[in-house]
Design an enzyme around this catalytic site. Structure first.
Site, PDB file in Angstrom:
ATOM      1  N   ASN A 126       0.830  -1.206   0.000  1.00  0.00           N
ATOM      2  CA  ASN A 126       0.000   0.000   0.000  1.00  0.00           C
ATOM      3  C   ASN A 126       0.877   1.274   0.000  1.00  0.00           C
ATOM      4  OD1 ASN A 126      -2.376   1.784   0.404  1.00  0.00           O
ATOM      5  ND2 ASN A 126      -3.392  -0.158   0.801  1.00  0.00           N
ATOM      6  N   ARG A 127       0.278   2.398   0.323  1.00  0.00           N
ATOM      7  CA  ARG A 127       0.969   3.667   0.098  1.00  0.00           C
ATOM      8  C   ARG A 127       1.660   4.219   1.338  1.00  0.00           C
ATOM      9  NH1 ARG A 127      -3.321   3.036  -2.884  1.00  0.00           N
ATOM     10  NH2 ARG A 127      -3.167   3.500  -5.100  1.00  0.00           N
ATOM     11  N   HIS A 180       3.362  -0.112  -2.754  1.00  0.00           N
ATOM     12  CA  HIS A 180       3.704  -1.535  -2.833  1.00  0.00           C
ATOM     13  C   HIS A 180       5.208  -1.811  -2.952  1.00  0.00           C
ATOM     14  CE1 HIS A 180      -0.435  -2.530  -2.701  1.00  0.00           C
ATOM     15  NE2 HIS A 180      -0.739  -2.377  -3.967  1.00  0.00           N
ATOM     16  N   HIS A 201      -1.555  -9.979  -3.108  1.00  0.00           N
ATOM     17  CA  HIS A 201      -2.427  -9.078  -3.872  1.00  0.00           C
ATOM     18  C   HIS A 201      -3.256  -9.843  -4.914  1.00  0.00           C
ATOM     19  CE1 HIS A 201      -3.770  -5.421  -5.817  1.00  0.00           C
ATOM     20  NE2 HIS A 201      -3.097  -4.689  -4.946  1.00  0.00           N
ATOM     21  N   SER A 202      -3.876 -10.948  -4.498  1.00  0.00           N
ATOM     22  CA  SER A 202      -4.732 -11.691  -5.434  1.00  0.00           C
ATOM     23  C   SER A 202      -6.076 -11.005  -5.607  1.00  0.00           C
ATOM     24  CB  SER A 202      -4.958 -13.113  -4.935  1.00  0.00           C
ATOM     25  OG  SER A 202      -3.770 -13.864  -5.086  1.00  0.00           O
ATOM     26  N   TYR A 203      -6.533 -11.001  -6.846  1.00  0.00           N
ATOM     27  CA  TYR A 203      -7.880 -10.512  -7.161  1.00  0.00           C
ATOM     28  C   TYR A 203      -8.748 -11.746  -7.356  1.00  0.00           C
ATOM     29  CZ  TYR A 203      -5.749  -6.044  -8.759  1.00  0.00           C
ATOM     30  OH  TYR A 203      -5.056  -4.871  -8.875  1.00  0.00           O
ATOM     31  N   ASP A 244     -11.702   0.966  -2.437  1.00  0.00           N
ATOM     32  CA  ASP A 244     -10.241   0.784  -2.387  1.00  0.00           C
ATOM     33  C   ASP A 244      -9.814   1.221  -0.990  1.00  0.00           C
ATOM     34  OD1 ASP A 244      -7.608   0.370  -2.951  1.00  0.00           O
ATOM     35  OD2 ASP A 244      -7.444   1.856  -4.553  1.00  0.00           O
ATOM     36  N   GLN A 266      -7.691  -4.708   2.972  1.00  0.00           N
ATOM     37  CA  GLN A 266      -7.964  -3.736   1.912  1.00  0.00           C
ATOM     38  C   GLN A 266      -8.864  -4.425   0.899  1.00  0.00           C
ATOM     39  OE1 GLN A 266      -6.519  -0.564   1.735  1.00  0.00           O
ATOM     40  NE2 GLN A 266      -6.884   0.039  -0.395  1.00  0.00           N
ATOM     41  N   GLU A 278      -6.746  -7.750   0.434  1.00  0.00           N
ATOM     42  CA  GLU A 278      -5.343  -7.693   0.866  1.00  0.00           C
ATOM     43  C   GLU A 278      -5.263  -7.498   2.375  1.00  0.00           C
ATOM     44  OE1 GLU A 278      -3.673  -4.385  -1.514  1.00  0.00           O
ATOM     45  OE2 GLU A 278      -5.538  -4.567  -2.594  1.00  0.00           O
TER      46      GLU A 278
HETATM   47  C1  GLA Z   1      -3.841  -1.567  -4.099  1.00  0.00           C
HETATM   48  C2  GLA Z   1      -4.213  -0.140  -4.029  1.00  0.00           C
HETATM   49  C3  GLA Z   1      -4.929   0.275  -5.269  1.00  0.00           C
HETATM   50  C4  GLA Z   1      -4.119  -0.063  -6.502  1.00  0.00           C
HETATM   51  C5  GLA Z   1      -3.743  -1.522  -6.467  1.00  0.00           C
HETATM   52  C6  GLA Z   1      -2.790  -1.896  -7.556  1.00  0.00           C
HETATM   53  O1  GLA Z   1      -4.915  -2.358  -3.887  1.00  0.00           O
HETATM   54  O2  GLA Z   1      -4.972   0.161  -2.890  1.00  0.00           O
HETATM   55  O3  GLA Z   1      -5.195   1.647  -5.235  1.00  0.00           O
HETATM   56  O4  GLA Z   1      -2.968   0.737  -6.544  1.00  0.00           O
HETATM   57  O5  GLA Z   1      -3.140  -1.847  -5.273  1.00  0.00           O
HETATM   58  O6  GLA Z   1      -3.294  -1.621  -8.796  1.00  0.00           O
END
Ligand code: GLA
Length: 339
Positions: free
Chosen positions: A77-78, A103, A172-174, A243, A276, A304
């Protein structure tokens, strides 16, 4: 019957592995510990792949911003303004997401080749991140273990550093429980959380929290993801959808994702304080997915488990700080059932 085997070894050091039992089959790689596929049964007993993934895992080297299936770190994350202070010293990171760090930086753990060891019930990946890699202090020794136990995929993270540093590892699996038949709007979500961490216009957690009762973030009971995603709520507008980190309770089964069409149900339990939920708001325009198909927004939802994003700038006692010699340990499990 549990089986673990290497299925491909490439000249560039990238390997693919298969973990398989009667309930689940996982394809993973030593490159960024990517989870490339997770096959699970639907109501009729047919296997389908319930995660998004790269067609070629090496595509992660070309700056794709999706982090599909990868391990994100050293800090997921940020981090605001791409810098932080630790023990009175300022550390500068690469600003790879506007003015913030995302990340783990330009070449985060998602792009690293890990060492590996096949286990009876899974695989262990190991990476030694050198002192000041991507601006983070300390030589960090990281272990990521994926295991299968019946219908559960278990992820274990362990790390230790020879200097004080920061750590926040996530996978970070979708997920898409329809196995790609549908977008995720009709997936039902339930989360044991009373609050989310609010974000600013750059999706950076800003240190404020929202009580979610009577808001589109209230998933205490099941709601379809698409039901309120376009509501006129400031936090949804800022992020272009969901998000946000849900502050989950210290209990089991904190998050459930359910697809009534296929009957697939995913239940997540984590030792970490946040999950997340990211509804793939910027997936379009990224790398091609499996079968060469380009992914589009809302094709998957990333779940996440992590420490609070931007923790170092928000928390009085930031959980992301890993002291020299201390052990970081976290476990997240994903249980797949049909209903
Ligand atoms: C995380 C962030 C999103 C995005 C994804 C990667 O989930 O919270 O904003 O940056 O990673 O695309």
């Amino acid at each position: 019957m549990m089986k673990v085997r290497m299925i491909e070894q490439r000249d560039n050091g990238v390997c693919l592995f298969e973990l398989k039992n009667d309930e689940i089959k996982v394809i993973t790689s030593n490159l960024g510990c990517h989870v490339l596929s997770v096959f699970t049964k639907d109501r009729e007993g047919n296997f389908g792949d319930v995660v998004l993934g790269f067609e070629n895992v090496e595509d992660c080297w070309h700056g794709d911003g999706s982090y599909m299936g990868a391990i994100a770190g050293r800090v997921a994350n940020r981090i605001g303004d791409a810098k932080f202070e630790l023990n009175g010293k300022t550390y500068e990171l690469a600003a790879n997401n506007g003015k913030n760090s995302l990340h783990g930086g330009i070449k985060g753990f998602n792009q690293k080749i890990f060492k590996y060891k096949l286990l009876e019930d899974g695989i262990r990946f190991i990476y030694l991140s050198p002192d000041m890699e991507e601006g983070y202090p300390g030589n960090l020794y990281l272990k990521v273990v994926y295991r299968l136990c019946d219908n559960t995929l278990k992820m274990e993270y362990e790390a230790v550093s020879d200097q004080d540093t920061l750590i926040n590892i996530t996978n970070h699996s979708y997920f898409n429980l329809s196995a790609g038949k549908d977008k995720i709007y009709h997936h039902q979500l339930k989360v044991k959380a009373d609050e989310i961490a609010c974000v600013d216009e750059n999706c950076l957690a800003n240190g404020t929290f929202l009580k979610i009762e009577n808001t589109p973030f209230d998933f205490k009971e099941f709601h379809e993801i698409g039901e309120r995603i376009n509501d006129d709520h400031e936090q949804l507008k800022l992020a272009g959808g969901y998000d946000h980190s849900f502050m989950v309770k210290d209990e089991e089964d904190q998050l459930i994702l359910y697809d009534k069409e296929t009957g697939r149900k995913l239940t997540m339990t984590t030792t970490l304080p946040c999950i997340q939920v990211y509804t793939g708001n910027f997936l379009s325009g990224g790398c091609n997915g499996k079968g060469g198909k380009p992914y589009e927004n809302r094709d998957g939802v990333a779940l996440e488990a992590q420490f609070l994003p931007n923790s170092i700038h928000i928390e009085k006692e930031p959980k992301v700080i890993l002291r020299k010699g201390e052990e970081y340990e976290a476990v997240t499990t994903y249980r797949f059932e049909v209903e």
